[in-house]
Design a protein around this motif. Structure first.
Motif, PDB file in Angstrom:
ATOM      1  N   GLN A 105      -0.283  -7.382  11.261  1.00 52.70           N
ATOM      2  CA  GLN A 105       0.158  -7.618  10.129  1.00 52.70           C
ATOM      3  C   GLN A 105      -0.311  -6.943   8.842  1.00 52.70           C
ATOM      4  O   GLN A 105      -1.448  -6.759   8.970  1.00 52.70           O
ATOM      5  CB  GLN A 105      -0.039  -9.007   9.830  1.00 52.70           C
ATOM      6  CG  GLN A 105       0.704  -9.787  10.935  1.00 52.70           C
ATOM      7  CD  GLN A 105       0.045 -11.331  10.933  1.00 52.70           C
ATOM      8  OE1 GLN A 105      -0.972 -11.561  10.962  1.00 52.70           O
ATOM      9  NE2 GLN A 105       0.939 -12.498  10.913  1.00 52.70           N
ATOM     10  N   ALA A 106       0.285  -6.208   8.110  1.00 51.82           N
ATOM     11  CA  ALA A 106      -0.160  -5.341   6.888  1.00 51.82           C
ATOM     12  C   ALA A 106      -0.147  -6.455   5.752  1.00 51.82           C
ATOM     13  O   ALA A 106       0.804  -7.211   5.778  1.00 51.82           O
ATOM     14  CB  ALA A 106       0.719  -4.298   6.727  1.00 51.82           C
ATOM     15  N   LEU A 107      -1.301  -6.335   5.106  1.00 55.87           N
ATOM     16  CA  LEU A 107      -1.619  -7.322   3.872  1.00 55.87           C
ATOM     17  C   LEU A 107      -1.716  -6.466   2.790  1.00 55.87           C
ATOM     18  O   LEU A 107      -2.772  -5.487   2.613  1.00 55.87           O
ATOM     19  CB  LEU A 107      -2.658  -8.345   4.219  1.00 55.87           C
ATOM     20  CG  LEU A 107      -2.942  -9.316   3.240  1.00 55.87           C
ATOM     21  CD1 LEU A 107      -1.672 -10.216   3.160  1.00 55.87           C
ATOM     22  CD2 LEU A 107      -3.896 -10.322   3.623  1.00 55.87           C
ATOM     23  N   ARG A 108      -1.107  -6.592   1.658  1.00 50.42           N
ATOM     24  CA  ARG A 108      -1.365  -5.772   0.525  1.00 50.42           C
ATOM     25  C   ARG A 108      -0.798  -6.517  -0.645  1.00 50.42           C
ATOM     26  O   ARG A 108      -0.006  -7.470  -0.642  1.00 50.42           O
ATOM     27  CB  ARG A 108      -0.758  -4.438   0.598  1.00 50.42           C
ATOM     28  CG  ARG A 108       0.846  -4.427   0.418  1.00 50.42           C
ATOM     29  CD  ARG A 108       1.628  -3.077   0.177  1.00 50.42           C
ATOM     30  NE  ARG A 108       0.772  -2.263  -0.429  1.00 50.42           N
ATOM     31  CZ  ARG A 108       0.615  -0.907  -0.095  1.00 50.42           C
ATOM     32  NH1 ARG A 108       1.041  -0.533   0.869  1.00 50.42           N
ATOM     33  NH2 ARG A 108      -0.384  -0.307  -0.766  1.00 50.42           N
ATOM     34  N   ILE A 109      -1.214  -6.298  -1.939  1.00 49.74           N
ATOM     35  CA  ILE A 109      -0.558  -6.964  -3.136  1.00 49.74           C
ATOM     36  C   ILE A 109       0.077  -6.038  -3.669  1.00 49.74           C
ATOM     37  O   ILE A 109       0.003  -4.442  -3.708  1.00 49.74           O
ATOM     38  CB  ILE A 109      -1.821  -7.606  -4.077  1.00 49.74           C
ATOM     39  CG1 ILE A 109      -2.705  -6.454  -4.284  1.00 49.74           C
ATOM     40  CG2 ILE A 109      -2.233  -8.727  -3.157  1.00 49.74           C
ATOM     41  CD1 ILE A 109      -3.635  -6.989  -5.418  1.00 49.74           C
ATOM     42  N   ASP A 110       1.206  -6.425  -4.383  1.00 49.79           N
ATOM     43  CA  ASP A 110       2.300  -5.507  -5.147  1.00 49.79           C
ATOM     44  C   ASP A 110       1.632  -5.406  -6.658  1.00 49.79           C
ATOM     45  O   ASP A 110       1.626  -6.345  -7.135  1.00 49.79           O
ATOM     46  CB  ASP A 110       3.566  -5.962  -5.064  1.00 49.79           C
ATOM     47  CG  ASP A 110       4.088  -5.953  -3.803  1.00 49.79           C
ATOM     48  OD1 ASP A 110       4.136  -4.834  -3.096  1.00 49.79           O
ATOM     49  OD2 ASP A 110       4.917  -6.689  -3.648  1.00 49.79           O
ATOM     50  N   LEU A 111       1.266  -4.274  -6.961  1.00 50.55           N
ATOM     51  CA  LEU A 111       0.833  -3.856  -8.413  1.00 50.55           C
ATOM     52  C   LEU A 111       1.759  -2.702  -8.718  1.00 50.55           C
ATOM     53  O   LEU A 111       2.316  -1.767  -7.885  1.00 50.55           O
ATOM     54  CB  LEU A 111      -0.357  -3.249  -8.408  1.00 50.55           C
ATOM     55  CG  LEU A 111      -1.462  -4.457  -8.134  1.00 50.55           C
ATOM     56  CD1 LEU A 111      -2.960  -3.823  -7.841  1.00 50.55           C
ATOM     57  CD2 LEU A 111      -1.590  -5.445  -9.081  1.00 50.55           C
ATOM     58  N   PRO A 112       1.953  -2.630  -9.964  1.00 49.63           N
ATOM     59  CA  PRO A 112       2.737  -1.159 -10.632  1.00 49.63           C
ATOM     60  C   PRO A 112       2.220   0.029 -10.197  1.00 49.63           C
ATOM     61  O   PRO A 112       2.934   1.077 -10.082  1.00 49.63           O
ATOM     62  CB  PRO A 112       2.904  -1.577 -12.121  1.00 49.63           C
ATOM     63  CG  PRO A 112       2.581  -3.012 -12.126  1.00 49.63           C
ATOM     64  CD  PRO A 112       1.762  -3.361 -11.053  1.00 49.63           C
ATOM     65  N   CYS A 113       1.033  -0.047 -10.116  1.00 46.88           N
ATOM     66  CA  CYS A 113       0.515   1.424  -9.915  1.00 46.88           C
ATOM     67  C   CYS A 113       0.178   1.493  -8.328  1.00 46.88           C
ATOM     68  O   CYS A 113      -0.292   2.651  -7.949  1.00 46.88           O
ATOM     69  CB  CYS A 113      -0.928   1.177 -10.433  1.00 46.88           C
ATOM     70  SG  CYS A 113      -2.116  -0.134  -9.916  1.00 46.88           S
ATOM     71  N   SER A 114       0.456   0.838  -7.331  1.00 48.16           N
ATOM     72  CA  SER A 114       0.351   0.967  -6.041  1.00 48.16           C
ATOM     73  C   SER A 114       1.647   0.731  -5.198  1.00 48.16           C
ATOM     74  O   SER A 114       2.537   0.250  -5.488  1.00 48.16           O
ATOM     75  CB  SER A 114      -0.738   0.138  -5.518  1.00 48.16           C
ATOM     76  OG  SER A 114      -0.293  -1.246  -5.245  1.00 48.16           O
ATOM     77  N   PRO A 115       1.519   1.667  -3.966  1.00 43.08           N
ATOM     78  CA  PRO A 115       0.548   2.253  -3.588  1.00 43.08           C
ATOM     79  C   PRO A 115       0.747   3.767  -4.247  1.00 43.08           C
ATOM     80  O   PRO A 115       1.863   4.270  -4.270  1.00 43.08           O
ATOM     81  CB  PRO A 115       0.977   2.470  -1.979  1.00 43.08           C
ATOM     82  CG  PRO A 115       2.354   2.376  -2.111  1.00 43.08           C
ATOM     83  CD  PRO A 115       2.718   1.635  -3.150  1.00 43.08           C
ATOM     84  N   CYS A 116      -0.227   4.409  -4.700  1.00 41.79           N
ATOM     85  CA  CYS A 116      -0.445   5.490  -5.455  1.00 41.79           C
ATOM     86  C   CYS A 116      -0.912   6.577  -4.483  1.00 41.79           C
ATOM     87  O   CYS A 116      -0.687   7.877  -4.594  1.00 41.79           O
ATOM     88  CB  CYS A 116      -1.602   5.513  -6.317  1.00 41.79           C
ATOM     89  SG  CYS A 116      -3.257   5.474  -6.040  1.00 41.79           S
ATOM     90  N   GLY A 117      -1.442   6.515  -3.190  1.00 46.93           N
ATOM     91  CA  GLY A 117      -1.409   7.391  -2.164  1.00 46.93           C
ATOM     92  C   GLY A 117      -2.929   8.405  -2.609  1.00 46.93           C
ATOM     93  O   GLY A 117      -3.321   9.425  -1.942  1.00 46.93           O
ATOM     94  N   LYS A 118      -3.635   7.803  -3.515  1.00 44.03           N
ATOM     95  CA  LYS A 118      -4.677   8.781  -4.235  1.00 44.03           C
ATOM     96  C   LYS A 118      -5.967   8.190  -3.185  1.00 44.03           C
ATOM     97  O   LYS A 118      -6.237   7.076  -3.094  1.00 44.03           O
ATOM     98  CB  LYS A 118      -4.998   8.516  -5.516  1.00 44.03           C
ATOM     99  CG  LYS A 118      -3.845   8.900  -6.315  1.00 44.03           C
ATOM    100  CD  LYS A 118      -3.618  10.380  -6.391  1.00 44.03           C
ATOM    101  CE  LYS A 118      -2.412  10.722  -7.232  1.00 44.03           C
ATOM    102  NZ  LYS A 118      -2.198  11.844  -7.210  1.00 44.03           N
ATOM    103  N   ARG A 119      -6.900   9.108  -3.098  1.00 47.68           N
ATOM    104  CA  ARG A 119      -8.410   8.674  -2.343  1.00 47.68           C
ATOM    105  C   ARG A 119      -9.325   7.932  -3.435  1.00 47.68           C
ATOM    106  O   ARG A 119      -9.862   7.246  -3.156  1.00 47.68           O
ATOM    107  CB  ARG A 119      -8.969   9.910  -1.949  1.00 47.68           C
ATOM    108  CG  ARG A 119      -8.159  10.537  -0.574  1.00 47.68           C
ATOM    109  CD  ARG A 119      -9.467  10.984   0.288  1.00 47.68           C
ATOM    110  NE  ARG A 119      -8.811  11.308   1.668  1.00 47.68           N
ATOM    111  CZ  ARG A 119      -8.918  10.401   2.505  1.00 47.68           C
ATOM    112  NH1 ARG A 119      -9.557   9.250   2.459  1.00 47.68           N
ATOM    113  NH2 ARG A 119      -8.315  10.390   3.691  1.00 47.68           N
ATOM    114  N   GLU A 120      -9.215   8.381  -4.636  1.00 44.75           N
ATOM    115  CA  GLU A 120      -9.976   7.859  -5.788  1.00 44.75           C
ATOM    116  C   GLU A 120      -8.947   7.088  -6.649  1.00 44.75           C
ATOM    117  O   GLU A 120      -7.941   7.552  -7.149  1.00 44.75           O
ATOM    118  CB  GLU A 120     -10.613   8.742  -6.470  1.00 44.75           C
ATOM    119  CG  GLU A 120     -11.691   9.389  -5.517  1.00 44.75           C
ATOM    120  CD  GLU A 120     -12.869   8.890  -5.380  1.00 44.75           C
ATOM    121  OE1 GLU A 120     -13.160   7.683  -6.177  1.00 44.75           O
ATOM    122  OE2 GLU A 120     -13.292   8.721  -4.135  1.00 44.75           O
TER     123      GLU A 120
END
Length: 144
Positions: A105-120
């Motif tokens: 099961q993948a767990l993440r929260i929804d934010l306007p900036c994600s997923p950004c795909g950036k390492r930093e």
């Protein structure tokens, strides 16, 4: 950017130990500083960071009924050997490296900036992982 904060890991580990679970911490040698920090905060954990070969980690993960993991190679290994996986995602789009096992099961929260795909984190707040609270993971584990 793919790493859940140490303080969240420590909170989750403490909560699981208080419920009678054994907590094993895995990671490569480059993760050892982080696994040591978690183990220092929660001494009841077993710190295996940098102390196992990939084969040994595979064998041990096959014994784990549950694995909570960052988006990592060991997350995929845990699912492949039959552990129920809760995969914590921050900046990585799920379409890039989703957990593939039926018990994952993948767990993440929804934010306007994600997923950004950036390492930093380009916004320097890392909220995609900071705001993914241990309470959310515990709800996912126990269905509460």
């Amino acid at each position: 950017a793919k790493r859940w904060p140490v303080h969240h890991w420590s909170t989750l580990a403490q909560a699981l130990i208080e419920r009678g679970y054994a907590v094993w911490i895995f990671g490569s040698p480059k993760d050892a500083e982080i696994t040591r920090a978690i183990a220092a905060a929660v001494p009841e954990t077993l710190d295996l960071g940098g102390r196992t070969t990939l084969l040994e980690a595979l064998d041990l993960l096959s014994l784990a009924p549950l694995t909570v993991s960052n988006d990592s190679g060991l997350m995929h290994v845990a699912g492949a050997v039959g552990s129920r996986v809760i995969a914590l995602y921050g900046s990585t789009p799920l379409s890039m490296t989703p957990p593939l096992s039926a018990g994952a099961q993948a767990l993440r929260i929804d934010l306007p900036c994600s997923p950004c795909g950036k390492r930093e984190c380009p916004l320097r707040h890392h909220r995609c992982m900071e705001d993914l609270r241990p309470e959310y993971v515990l709800r996912q584990i126990f269905g509460i």
